[in-house]
Write an enzyme that holds these catalytic residues in place. Structure first.
Site, mmCIF file in Angstrom:
data_model
loop_
_atom_site.group_PDB
_atom_site.id
_atom_site.type_symbol
_atom_site.label_atom_id
_atom_site.label_comp_id
_atom_site.label_asym_id
_atom_site.label_seq_id
_atom_site.Cartn_x
_atom_site.Cartn_y
_atom_site.Cartn_z
ATOM 1 N N ARG A 193 0.827 -1.217 0.000
ATOM 2 C CA ARG A 193 0.000 0.000 0.000
ATOM 3 C C ARG A 193 0.854 1.258 0.000
ATOM 4 O O ARG A 193 0.491 2.257 -0.600
ATOM 5 C CB ARG A 193 -0.931 0.008 1.215
ATOM 6 C CG ARG A 193 -2.005 -1.059 1.167
ATOM 7 C CD ARG A 193 -2.623 -1.244 2.524
ATOM 8 N NE ARG A 193 -1.595 -1.592 3.508
ATOM 9 C CZ ARG A 193 -1.783 -1.666 4.820
ATOM 10 N NH1 ARG A 193 -2.974 -1.426 5.309
ATOM 11 N NH2 ARG A 193 -0.790 -1.981 5.628
ATOM 12 N N LYS A 213 -4.031 -17.310 10.139
ATOM 13 C CA LYS A 213 -3.009 -18.175 9.541
ATOM 14 C C LYS A 213 -3.466 -19.640 9.524
ATOM 15 O O LYS A 213 -3.153 -20.373 8.591
ATOM 16 C CB LYS A 213 -1.680 -18.021 10.285
ATOM 17 C CG LYS A 213 -1.075 -16.600 10.178
ATOM 18 C CD LYS A 213 -0.691 -16.235 8.747
ATOM 19 C CE LYS A 213 0.026 -14.895 8.635
ATOM 20 N NZ LYS A 213 0.476 -14.564 7.292
ATOM 21 N N ASP A 223 -4.105 -2.781 -2.309
ATOM 22 C CA ASP A 223 -4.542 -3.202 -0.981
ATOM 23 C C ASP A 223 -5.219 -4.552 -1.162
ATOM 24 O O ASP A 223 -6.285 -4.638 -1.789
ATOM 25 C CB ASP A 223 -5.517 -2.158 -0.406
ATOM 26 C CG ASP A 223 -5.914 -2.481 1.033
ATOM 27 O OD1 ASP A 223 -5.853 -3.665 1.425
ATOM 28 O OD2 ASP A 223 -6.290 -1.543 1.755
ATOM 29 N N THR A 255 11.675 -8.522 11.165
ATOM 30 C CA THR A 255 11.059 -7.522 10.282
ATOM 31 C C THR A 255 10.212 -6.563 11.121
ATOM 32 O O THR A 255 9.992 -6.793 12.318
ATOM 33 C CB THR A 255 10.106 -8.167 9.241
ATOM 34 O OG1 THR A 255 8.945 -8.633 9.942
ATOM 35 C CG2 THR A 255 10.749 -9.293 8.477
ATOM 36 N N TYR A 295 -4.404 -13.246 14.619
ATOM 37 C CA TYR A 295 -3.288 -13.673 13.759
ATOM 38 C C TYR A 295 -3.299 -15.199 13.617
ATOM 39 O O TYR A 295 -3.248 -15.733 12.504
ATOM 40 C CB TYR A 295 -1.971 -13.185 14.367
ATOM 41 C CG TYR A 295 -0.758 -13.374 13.469
ATOM 42 C CD1 TYR A 295 -0.554 -12.546 12.370
ATOM 43 C CD2 TYR A 295 0.180 -14.373 13.727
ATOM 44 C CE1 TYR A 295 0.562 -12.709 11.556
ATOM 45 C CE2 TYR A 295 1.292 -14.536 12.916
ATOM 46 C CZ TYR A 295 1.481 -13.703 11.825
ATOM 47 O OH TYR A 295 2.573 -13.860 11.009
HETATM 48 N N1 LIG Z 1 8.328 -11.587 10.571
HETATM 49 C C1 LIG Z 1 7.959 -12.760 11.064
HETATM 50 O O1 LIG Z 1 8.395 -13.175 12.156
HETATM 51 C C2 LIG Z 1 7.014 -13.624 10.284
HETATM 52 C C3 LIG Z 1 6.958 -14.984 10.594
HETATM 53 C C4 LIG Z 1 6.078 -15.797 9.898
HETATM 54 C C5 LIG Z 1 5.294 -15.265 8.889
HETATM 55 N N2 LIG Z 1 5.361 -13.938 8.602
HETATM 56 C C6 LIG Z 1 4.497 -13.439 7.544
HETATM 57 O O2 LIG Z 1 5.304 -12.826 6.568
HETATM 58 C C7 LIG Z 1 4.509 -11.902 5.817
HETATM 59 C C8 LIG Z 1 5.324 -10.625 5.662
HETATM 60 O O3 LIG Z 1 5.519 -10.039 6.923
HETATM 61 P P1 LIG Z 1 6.863 -9.322 7.381
HETATM 62 O O4 LIG Z 1 7.332 -10.015 8.576
HETATM 63 O O5 LIG Z 1 7.766 -9.139 6.218
HETATM 64 O O6 LIG Z 1 6.246 -7.927 7.880
HETATM 65 P P2 LIG Z 1 6.357 -6.435 7.327
HETATM 66 O O7 LIG Z 1 7.769 -6.014 7.200
HETATM 67 O O8 LIG Z 1 5.449 -5.639 8.202
HETATM 68 O O9 LIG Z 1 5.742 -6.545 5.851
HETATM 69 C C9 LIG Z 1 4.369 -6.704 5.607
HETATM 70 C C10 LIG Z 1 4.100 -6.392 4.152
HETATM 71 O O10 LIG Z 1 2.706 -6.599 3.874
HETATM 72 C C11 LIG Z 1 2.188 -5.418 3.246
HETATM 73 N N3 LIG Z 1 0.770 -5.270 3.567
HETATM 74 C C12 LIG Z 1 0.198 -5.203 4.797
HETATM 75 N N4 LIG Z 1 -1.128 -5.030 4.670
HETATM 76 C C13 LIG Z 1 -1.392 -4.994 3.343
HETATM 77 C C14 LIG Z 1 -2.571 -4.815 2.570
HETATM 78 N N5 LIG Z 1 -3.769 -4.639 3.133
HETATM 79 N N6 LIG Z 1 -2.469 -4.848 1.226
HETATM 80 C C15 LIG Z 1 -1.263 -5.021 0.634
HETATM 81 N N7 LIG Z 1 -0.119 -5.163 1.303
HETATM 82 C C16 LIG Z 1 -0.182 -5.158 2.638
HETATM 83 C C17 LIG Z 1 3.055 -4.281 3.793
HETATM 84 O O11 LIG Z 1 3.058 -3.146 2.946
HETATM 85 P P3 LIG Z 1 2.079 -1.887 3.210
HETATM 86 O O12 LIG Z 1 1.981 -1.680 4.682
HETATM 87 O O13 LIG Z 1 2.723 -0.764 2.474
HETATM 88 O O14 LIG Z 1 0.783 -2.275 2.594
HETATM 89 C C18 LIG Z 1 4.423 -4.950 3.796
HETATM 90 O O15 LIG Z 1 4.987 -4.897 2.529
HETATM 91 C C19 LIG Z 1 3.210 -11.752 6.615
HETATM 92 O O16 LIG Z 1 2.200 -12.492 5.979
HETATM 93 C C20 LIG Z 1 3.543 -12.343 7.960
HETATM 94 O O17 LIG Z 1 2.413 -12.857 8.617
HETATM 95 C C21 LIG Z 1 6.215 -13.114 9.272
#
Ligand SMILES: NC(=O)c1ccc[n+]([C@@H]2O[C@H](COP(=O)([O-])OP(=O)(O)OC[C@H]3O[C@@H](n4cnc5c(N)ncnc54)[C@H](OP(=O)(O)O)[C@@H]3O)[C@@H](O)[C@H]2O)c1
Length: 261
Positions: free
Chosen positions: A52, A181, A86, A212, A177
């Site tokens: 976004r 998931k 989005d 992250t 969350y």
């Molecule tokens: N970090 C961890 O420990 C971890 C572990 C397991 C799984 N994950 C999963 O990994 C994925 C990425 O997370 P991350 O850790 O990289 O977190 P992050 O750095 O906060 O990145 C999240 C990304 O999702 C985008 N996003 C959020 N809401 C959105 C929407 N409504 N439409 C389009 N884009 C959207 C954000 O961009 P904008 O805000 O600009 O939209 C950002 O690019 C998630 O699904 C998370 O559940 C993370």
């Protein structure tokens, strides 16, 4: 062994392994999504990146193009399309895929990565709007982008859904969350069975704690140094994409090797 090419600016160049493929990554303006985009850029993929925040997205596009310029031979530089989207909005997803169809190439790789967390709150304290926002992003958004992508994917394509270890186990204080998931894993497992006869692979990516920005919401004081890097997750995704056509990694569980995170 991958073929070595002549050197450019001193760096040894490797023949990219996914040259010319088209990959779309949601949530690619930071975090795990951007790390996967970087890894796919270095494998020669044409990229569609979304999120976004338009400024962060524009910055990511410039970085990815620079990476390809510096690390790949000129004839292998690929196209990077950055489009804000989005994933909660059917109109926004529709518009994104209008642009994808305009590229006149089948989509080879879909990385459903966009996702959010929420503050640590017991169920009784969790505001309904927070519940809705998390389910809308992590589950409904996954559905919307997948359905749109299926219309432009062919045999040989791969869908990677970035879930979490929270798709199988639960963390107190993270009900929305965990639920999103768990639901996303049910969706992913169903999708895999439906697409198996069509030759489209579906991978459930289930990382544990990864360093992250999502932790700013989930647990601001979490010990980041114990976490995995987004780059390590991205490397694993590329390895799974490079498996032979008749082989798939159905579920990838990654955990930090030390400690309990
Ligand atoms: N970090 C961890 O420990 C971890 C572990 C397991 C799984 N994950 C999963 O990994 C994925 C990425 O997370 P991350 O850790 O990289 O977190 P992050 O750095 O906060 O990145 C999240 C990304 O999702 C985008 N996003 C959020 N809401 C959105 C929407 N409504 N439409 C389009 N884009 C959207 C954000 O961009 P904008 O805000 O600009 O939209 C950002 O690019 C998630 O699904 C998370 O559940 C993370």
């Amino acid at each position: 062994m991958p073929k070595r090419r002549a050197t450019l600016r001193g760096a040894a160049l490797r023949e990219p392994t996914l040259s010319g493929r088209l990959a779309l990554i949601t949530g690619a303006n930071r975090g795990i999504g951007l790390a996967i985009a970087r890894a796919l850029a270095l494998e020669g993929c044409n990229l569609v990146i979304t999120g976004r925040d338009e400024r962060a997205l524009a910055k990511a596009r410039i970085e990815l193009e620079k990476l390809q310029r510096e690390r790949l031979p000129a004839k292998l530089h690929a196209h990077v399309l950055a489009q804000s989207c989005d994933v909660r909005s059917p109109d926004s997803v529709d518009y994104l895929f209008t642009l994808v169809r305009g590229l006149r190439k089948p989509l080879d790789i879909l990385i459903n990565n966009a996702g959010i967390g929420h503050p640590n709150l017991a169920v009784g304290e969790l505001p309904y709007p927070t519940w809705m926002e998390v389910i809308d992003t992590n589950l409904n958004g996954l559905f919307l982008t997948t359905v749109a992508a299926l219309a432009v994917m062919k045999r040989g394509g791969t869908i990677v859904n970035n879930l979490s270890i929270a798709a199988e186990r639960v963390f107190a204080g993270s009900a929305a969350y965990n639920a999103s998931k768990h639901g996303a894993l049910g969706f992913t497992d169903t999708l895999r069975e439906e697409l198996r006869p069509k030759g489209i692979r579906v991978i459930a990516l289930m990382p544990g704690a990864t360093d992250t920005a999502i932790w700013n919401t989930l647990w601001p004081k979490a010990p980041r140094r114990k976490m995995m890097s987004a780059e390590a997750v991205a490397r694993t995704v590329v390895s799974a994409l490079l498996l032979p056509d008749n082989t798939t990694a159905e579920k990838i569980v990654l955990r930090p090797s030390i400690g309990t995170l």
